[in-house]
Design an enzyme around this catalytic site. Structure first.
Site, PDB file in Angstrom:
ATOM      1  N   GLU A 212       0.829  -1.205   0.000  1.00  0.00           N
ATOM      2  CA  GLU A 212       0.000   0.000   0.000  1.00  0.00           C
ATOM      3  C   GLU A 212       0.874   1.270   0.000  1.00  0.00           C
ATOM      4  O   GLU A 212       0.953   1.991   0.998  1.00  0.00           O
ATOM      5  CB  GLU A 212      -0.917  -0.056   1.239  1.00  0.00           C
ATOM      6  CG  GLU A 212      -1.949   1.029   1.353  1.00  0.00           C
ATOM      7  CD  GLU A 212      -3.174   0.848   0.461  1.00  0.00           C
ATOM      8  OE1 GLU A 212      -3.109   0.060  -0.485  1.00  0.00           O
ATOM      9  OE2 GLU A 212      -4.167   1.532   0.732  1.00  0.00           O
TER      10      GLU A 212
ATOM     11  N   LYS B 268       2.556   1.687  -6.373  1.00  0.00           N
ATOM     12  CA  LYS B 268       1.389   1.380  -7.213  1.00  0.00           C
ATOM     13  C   LYS B 268       1.452   2.166  -8.521  1.00  0.00           C
ATOM     14  O   LYS B 268       1.151   1.637  -9.592  1.00  0.00           O
ATOM     15  CB  LYS B 268       0.093   1.678  -6.454  1.00  0.00           C
ATOM     16  CG  LYS B 268      -0.127   0.696  -5.288  1.00  0.00           C
ATOM     17  CD  LYS B 268      -1.534   0.707  -4.781  1.00  0.00           C
ATOM     18  CE  LYS B 268      -1.740  -0.066  -3.490  1.00  0.00           C
ATOM     19  NZ  LYS B 268      -1.809  -1.506  -3.599  1.00  0.00           N
TER      20      LYS B 268
ATOM     21  N   SER C 136      -6.645  -0.212  -0.316  1.00  0.00           N
ATOM     22  CA  SER C 136      -7.722  -0.069   0.664  1.00  0.00           C
ATOM     23  C   SER C 136      -7.962   1.381   1.021  1.00  0.00           C
ATOM     24  O   SER C 136      -9.029   1.697   1.547  1.00  0.00           O
ATOM     25  CB  SER C 136      -7.454  -0.885   1.925  1.00  0.00           C
ATOM     26  OG  SER C 136      -6.112  -1.103   2.132  1.00  0.00           O
TER      27      SER C 136
ATOM     28  N   HIS D 282     -11.855  -3.270  -4.701  1.00  0.00           N
ATOM     29  CA  HIS D 282     -11.377  -3.495  -3.335  1.00  0.00           C
ATOM     30  C   HIS D 282     -12.004  -4.754  -2.747  1.00  0.00           C
ATOM     31  O   HIS D 282     -13.179  -4.759  -2.375  1.00  0.00           O
ATOM     32  CB  HIS D 282     -11.721  -2.252  -2.485  1.00  0.00           C
ATOM     33  CG  HIS D 282     -11.254  -2.344  -1.078  1.00  0.00           C
ATOM     34  ND1 HIS D 282     -11.923  -1.780  -0.027  1.00  0.00           N
ATOM     35  CD2 HIS D 282     -10.158  -2.944  -0.535  1.00  0.00           C
ATOM     36  CE1 HIS D 282     -11.279  -2.031   1.096  1.00  0.00           C
ATOM     37  NE2 HIS D 282     -10.208  -2.730   0.809  1.00  0.00           N
TER      38      HIS D 282
ATOM     39  N   ASN E  86     -10.648  -9.085   3.149  1.00  0.00           N
ATOM     40  CA  ASN E  86      -9.817 -10.164   3.655  1.00  0.00           C
ATOM     41  C   ASN E  86     -10.575 -11.010   4.685  1.00  0.00           C
ATOM     42  O   ASN E  86     -11.169 -10.416   5.587  1.00  0.00           O
ATOM     43  CB  ASN E  86      -8.575  -9.526   4.316  1.00  0.00           C
ATOM     44  CG  ASN E  86      -7.541 -10.532   4.726  1.00  0.00           C
ATOM     45  OD1 ASN E  86      -7.574 -11.682   4.333  1.00  0.00           O
ATOM     46  ND2 ASN E  86      -6.618 -10.093   5.567  1.00  0.00           N
TER      47      ASN E  86
ATOM     48  N   GLU F  64     -15.761  -3.589  -3.231  1.00  0.00           N
ATOM     49  CA  GLU F  64     -16.072  -2.184  -3.516  1.00  0.00           C
ATOM     50  C   GLU F  64     -15.468  -1.853  -4.878  1.00  0.00           C
ATOM     51  O   GLU F  64     -14.267  -2.030  -5.084  1.00  0.00           O
ATOM     52  CB  GLU F  64     -15.467  -1.272  -2.444  1.00  0.00           C
ATOM     53  CG  GLU F  64     -16.162  -1.385  -1.098  1.00  0.00           C
ATOM     54  CD  GLU F  64     -15.560  -0.458  -0.042  1.00  0.00           C
ATOM     55  OE1 GLU F  64     -16.307   0.038   0.805  1.00  0.00           O
ATOM     56  OE2 GLU F  64     -14.329  -0.233  -0.053  1.00  0.00           O
TER      57      GLU F  64
ATOM     58  N   ASN G 235     -14.321   0.886   5.124  1.00  0.00           N
ATOM     59  CA  ASN G 235     -13.271   1.244   6.080  1.00  0.00           C
ATOM     60  C   ASN G 235     -13.534   2.604   6.708  1.00  0.00           C
ATOM     61  O   ASN G 235     -13.207   2.842   7.865  1.00  0.00           O
ATOM     62  CB  ASN G 235     -11.903   1.257   5.400  1.00  0.00           C
ATOM     63  CG  ASN G 235     -11.380  -0.155   5.222  1.00  0.00           C
ATOM     64  OD1 ASN G 235     -11.820  -1.069   5.910  1.00  0.00           O
ATOM     65  ND2 ASN G 235     -10.462  -0.340   4.291  1.00  0.00           N
TER      66      ASN G 235
HETATM   67  P1  NAI Z   1       1.174  -8.014   1.569  1.00  0.00           P
HETATM   68  O1  NAI Z   1       2.238  -7.225   2.211  1.00  0.00           O
HETATM   69  O2  NAI Z   1       0.754  -9.301   2.170  1.00  0.00           O
HETATM   70  O3  NAI Z   1       1.575  -8.310   0.045  1.00  0.00           O
HETATM   71  C1  NAI Z   1       2.043  -7.356  -0.812  1.00  0.00           C
HETATM   72  C2  NAI Z   1       2.872  -8.054  -1.873  1.00  0.00           C
HETATM   73  O4  NAI Z   1       3.197  -7.139  -2.892  1.00  0.00           O
HETATM   74  C3  NAI Z   1       4.210  -8.590  -1.330  1.00  0.00           C
HETATM   75  O5  NAI Z   1       4.320  -9.964  -1.634  1.00  0.00           O
HETATM   76  C4  NAI Z   1       5.244  -7.781  -2.072  1.00  0.00           C
HETATM   77  O6  NAI Z   1       6.425  -8.504  -2.347  1.00  0.00           O
HETATM   78  C5  NAI Z   1       4.505  -7.448  -3.327  1.00  0.00           C
HETATM   79  N1  NAI Z   1       5.057  -6.316  -4.061  1.00  0.00           N
HETATM   80  C6  NAI Z   1       5.642  -5.208  -3.588  1.00  0.00           C
HETATM   81  N2  NAI Z   1       6.015  -4.431  -4.616  1.00  0.00           N
HETATM   82  C7  NAI Z   1       5.673  -5.062  -5.763  1.00  0.00           C
HETATM   83  C8  NAI Z   1       5.825  -4.783  -7.133  1.00  0.00           C
HETATM   84  N3  NAI Z   1       6.399  -3.680  -7.533  1.00  0.00           N
HETATM   85  N4  NAI Z   1       5.354  -5.681  -8.012  1.00  0.00           N
HETATM   86  C9  NAI Z   1       4.756  -6.807  -7.620  1.00  0.00           C
HETATM   87  N5  NAI Z   1       4.607  -7.117  -6.315  1.00  0.00           N
HETATM   88  C10 NAI Z   1       5.055  -6.264  -5.404  1.00  0.00           C
HETATM   89  O7  NAI Z   1      -0.062  -7.018   1.426  1.00  0.00           O
HETATM   90  P2  NAI Z   1      -1.596  -7.357   1.340  1.00  0.00           P
HETATM   91  O8  NAI Z   1      -2.161  -7.380   2.693  1.00  0.00           O
HETATM   92  O9  NAI Z   1      -1.792  -8.500   0.438  1.00  0.00           O
HETATM   93  O10 NAI Z   1      -2.159  -6.029   0.643  1.00  0.00           O
HETATM   94  C11 NAI Z   1      -2.025  -5.812  -0.738  1.00  0.00           C
HETATM   95  C12 NAI Z   1      -2.912  -4.659  -1.141  1.00  0.00           C
HETATM   96  O11 NAI Z   1      -4.268  -4.983  -0.805  1.00  0.00           O
HETATM   97  C13 NAI Z   1      -2.630  -3.345  -0.418  1.00  0.00           C
HETATM   98  O12 NAI Z   1      -2.884  -2.293  -1.279  1.00  0.00           O
HETATM   99  C14 NAI Z   1      -3.616  -3.352   0.734  1.00  0.00           C
HETATM  100  O13 NAI Z   1      -3.930  -2.074   1.193  1.00  0.00           O
HETATM  101  C15 NAI Z   1      -4.807  -3.988   0.065  1.00  0.00           C
HETATM  102  N6  NAI Z   1      -5.756  -4.645   0.963  1.00  0.00           N
HETATM  103  C16 NAI Z   1      -5.318  -5.351   2.042  1.00  0.00           C
HETATM  104  C17 NAI Z   1      -6.229  -5.971   2.877  1.00  0.00           C
HETATM  105  C18 NAI Z   1      -5.780  -6.750   4.057  1.00  0.00           C
HETATM  106  O14 NAI Z   1      -6.608  -7.024   4.940  1.00  0.00           O
HETATM  107  N7  NAI Z   1      -4.528  -7.162   4.127  1.00  0.00           N
HETATM  108  C19 NAI Z   1      -7.696  -5.877   2.621  1.00  0.00           C
HETATM  109  C20 NAI Z   1      -8.029  -5.181   1.405  1.00  0.00           C
HETATM  110  C21 NAI Z   1      -7.080  -4.561   0.633  1.00  0.00           C
END
Ligand code: NAI
Length: 720
Positions: A407, A412, A434, A455, A458, A467, A505
């Site tokens: 995030e 992004k 998010s 969106h 989890n 969303e 959220n």
């Molecule tokens: P996470 O930290 O588990 O995974 C993120 C992944 O992205 C990591 O494996 C990382 O190596 C990878 N990454 C980083 N830079 C990258 C790039 N340039 N290219 C490809 N991969 C890259 O994070 P999570 O929890 O899966 O969150 C991911 C997104 O989803 C965020 O934007 C977060 O805000 C959103 N989100 C998260 C929720 C949650 O409950 N964890 C719920 C809804 C949305």
């Protein structure tokens, strides 16, 4: 089980087409096949018209000496009978209407149960509620091993009980303990589990279901032994009732949802009575359940969900898609779409991250197999549809790319800049952010019209809400397509505006932050969390913070605090816990101390808050008001700012996105039952006594001044 499949096995001697939702085929061997095929619908449902035609059919067949058996089948690709048509229940049925519907349904099931020759249900696809009751009335039940086949009585989910003989006959088939487990938990069993429990007699590939049902019929009724076992099992009814009622009370369900308790009484007390008396108990119980506000709210939510799930034909399940980022969310999204049939490229920055993502995917599939959702073979094939990669190769012919990387705006934006070059111009690009601005993420693209927010929540495999967020320059067609893609993938999408926190959220976070502030003031973890679970939230706010992770929640809280500094701030304690690496469940400690599945309030965290010797203890009503009224105030602001189209969509999103007490109908319906005037007055008092953050918003004040509710015509019934 398709029609052509049935006929290829045993050709009918003649076929009489009925204009109604089923037709009857007469076979050479004297067995009649009643095939349900509701016109212009993908589902077979039992509405009063279908029921009345069934009565006529059964009455005309029962004295026909040429009949040797009766099989019920379906012509639909994935539904046997999905249940009673909930629309025929409406939102405001009178006691008399319900009684009439129950008599009609029970009459049919009894006719089937009393049918002079053997009967069988050839089940393929969803066999739920009234469909399952019809199957239970048959002598034999044979089910296909297809993953769409699910059998059970989920009526309690709608605040109802199975009252077309479901409680009575399931108890006679499985015993009170088995029936109570299925009905009280609204379980829909995959066919193998149904076979294991004795709910169906045999399982086979869908092509053979009809043939096997016919073979069962040819073996006769043959139930003497089963009846004896059933009678012995029913003797356990008093013990089962005592145990299950204690569980309902302990978990708080008894106080919030009347239907499970009513169903339990029918199951256990009806077990020791003749069938007719038990059916009478079903009727009384459903009338009581269906006239409660709980049931009305649950049925309302069912309709809202149906409306939001209706496809427009603008988009379909992506055949080929990519997910960027193989973390918690990326792995979840990839697994979900691959399980539905999409081919998914799952990419991350390095092989290690990709491997971890694939391990998460594998664990999700293993879990699905354990729960009977997939067979081993299906899970393997679905997992093979995911191609993991750490390369930044071109992504040709993709229908959709979902970005789920860390995030951070810069990360992004870099991904989207790069994606534009790697994908075809027609590929839809979505971000799973998010809290970041979709418009800002899309601003780096030459074609921002194909970029939007999608969106997911989890864990992706459990949370149905998505969303869908248009950025400033998103083409409306992109949104229509994304909405349909989400629907085709079995999710419920709600369109929300591109403002910090979007909808869910933004409303949830003030409640979570308020819980932390109450804790800082001296309330205990138990006082806060138990108050909110007693209200009907699936878990207390402090426990939820631990589950989500204080780092993730802290990030959203900071985004919202930056956007709305007048009323949102990040509690000091949250920062302290983050500094100390106490991030919740993932680090073993947060507001709770976590050991395996057990969580006990953490003493260390209690010591970390500044000691407040002078705090005034609050009772549970005061705790509830501070948490909930703050959320309702923010929800009203979301309506005011048109973050979401209507109070109904807001209710649906909060229920599906956070589990907000469905039986209360969502936050705005709950606000209506309290009355906006009373909420506004209480918020004003809190703004005076506690903090300006409670100042009621303009819409809430206007509703209060004009004595209006958020849902036109809603009645104020409850004290907070
Ligand atoms: P996470 O930290 O588990 O995974 C993120 C992944 O992205 C990591 O494996 C990382 O190596 C990878 N990454 C980083 N830079 C990258 C790039 N340039 N290219 C490809 N991969 C890259 O994070 P999570 O929890 O899966 O969150 C991911 C997104 O989803 C965020 O934007 C977060 O805000 C959103 N989100 C998260 C929720 C949650 O409950 N964890 C719920 C809804 C949305």
């Amino acid at each position: 089980m398709t029609d052509s499949n049935d006929r290829s096995e045993v050709p009918p001697a003649s076929a009489a087409k009925s204009p109604s939702s089923f037709r009857t085929d007469e076979r050479d061997d004297g067995i009649r096949v009643v095939t349900f095929d509701r016109p212009d619908s993908s589902a077979n449902l039992l509405d009063p018209t279908v029921l009345e035609s069934l009565v006529k059919l059964l009455d005309s067949l029962k004295d026909d000496p040429s009949i040797r058996g009766l099989v019920f089948a379906t012509a639909k690709p994935s539904i046997f009978i999905a249940g009673a048509d909930v629309r025929s229940l409406g939102e405001n049925l009178s006691r008399e209407d319900i009684a009439r519907l129950v008599d009609l349904g029970q009459g049919i099931m009894q006719r089937i149960a009393d049918f002079p020759v053997p009967t069988a249900a050839a089940i393929h696809g969803a066999c739920a509620g009234g469909g399952c009751e019809l199957a239970l009335a048959c002598d034999w039940r044979v089910a296909s091993d297809h993953r769409s086949t699910r059998i059970g009585l989920p009526e309690t989910q709608l605040g109802l009980i199975p009252a077309w003989g479901g409680c009575t006959r399931l108890t006679r088939l499985l015993g009170p303990a088995g029936a109570a487990d299925l009905i009280l938990n609204a379980r829909l069993l995959p066919s193998r589990h149904a076979r294991h429990r004795g709910l169906v007699d045999a399982v086979c590939p869908k092509e053979h279901v009809l043939g096997l049902a016919v073979r069962k019929i040819k073996s006769g009724k043959n139930h003497a032994c089963r009846r004896l076992v059933g009678r012995l099992r029913r003797l356990s009814a008093p013990v089962v009732e005592w145990t299950a009622r204690r569980r309902l009370e302990r978990t708080g369900i008894a106080a919030l949802y009347p239907a499970p308790g009513l169903a339990l009484s029918v199951i256990c007390r009806g077990a020791l009575k003749p069938v007719e008396a038990s059916l009478g108990m079903e009727k009384d119980a459903i009338i009581e359940a269906a006239t409660t506000d709980v049931c009305k709210n649950l049925i309302r939510i069912f309709f809202l969900r149906e409306k939001a799930s209706k496809k427009t034909g603008k988009g379909a399940l992506p055949e080929r898609m990519a997910v960027i980022g193989a973390g918690v969310m990326g792995a979840g999204i990839a697994q979900w779409f691959s399980s539905r049939g999409s081919r998914v490229v799952l990419s991350d920055v390095g092989p290690e991250q990709v491997d971890r993502g694939m391990a998460d995917v594998a664990a999700l599939y293993r879990n699905g197999v354990k729960r009977g959702i997939f067979t081993d073979h299906e899970a393997r094939r679905a997992k093979d549809r995911i191609s993991p990669t750490a390369d930044e190769a071109p992504l040709p012919r993709m229908n959709l790319v979902v970005e789920a990387a860390v995030e951070e705006l810069a990360v992004k934006q870099a991904i989207f800049r790069d994606l534009e070059a790697r994908t075809d111009p027609g590929t839809l690009l979505a971000t799973n952010t998010s809290a970041l601005s979709v418009t800002e993420i899309a601003s780096v693209c030459g074609n921002p019209e194909r970029v939007a927010g999608m969106h997911f929540f989890n864990p992706v495999h459990r949370m149905t809400l998505v969303e869908v967020v248009p950025g400033e320059k998103t083409d409306p067609e992109t949104i229509e397509q994304l909405l349909d893609i989400a629907r085709a993938a079995g999710k419920v999408p709600v369109t929300v505006a591109d403002r910090p926190g979007f909808l869910v959220n933004r409303i949830l976070m003030p409640g979570l932050v308020e819980a932390v502030l109450l804790f800082e003031e001296g309330m205990t973890v138990r006082e806060i969390d138990e108050t909110m679970t007693r209200f009907g939230l699936p878990m207390g706010p402090l426990r939820l913070l631990d589950e989500v992770g204080l780092d993730v929640a802290g990030h959203v809280a900071r985004t919202l605090a930056a956007a709305y500094p007048d009323r949102m701030k990040v509690p000091e304690l949250l920062d302290t816990l983050l500094r100390k690496g106490r991030l919740g469940k993932k680090t073993g400690a947060g507001f709770y101390h976590h050991r395996g599945k057990r969580a006990t309030p953490s003493r260390t965290t209690a010591w970390l808050r500044k000691s407040r010797q002078d705090h005034t203890p609050l009772n549970s009503q005061a705790i509830r008001e501070r948490i909930l009224f703050g959320m309702i105030n923010e929800a009203a602001r979301c309506l005011e700012e048109r973050i979401v189209g209507s109070a109904e969509e807001l209710d649906l999103a909060m229920i599906l996105g956070t589990g907000f007490a469905p039986f209360r109908g969502g936050p705005m319906r709950y606000a209506d039952t309290i009355g906006p005037a009373r909420i506004a007055a209480r918020l004003s008092a809190l703004a005076e006594s506690t903090s300006k953050r409670f100042t009621p918003c303009a819409l809430l004040r206007r509703k209060a001044d004009n004595n209006e509710t958020f849902h036109p015509g809603a009645k104020t019934t409850e004290h907070p």
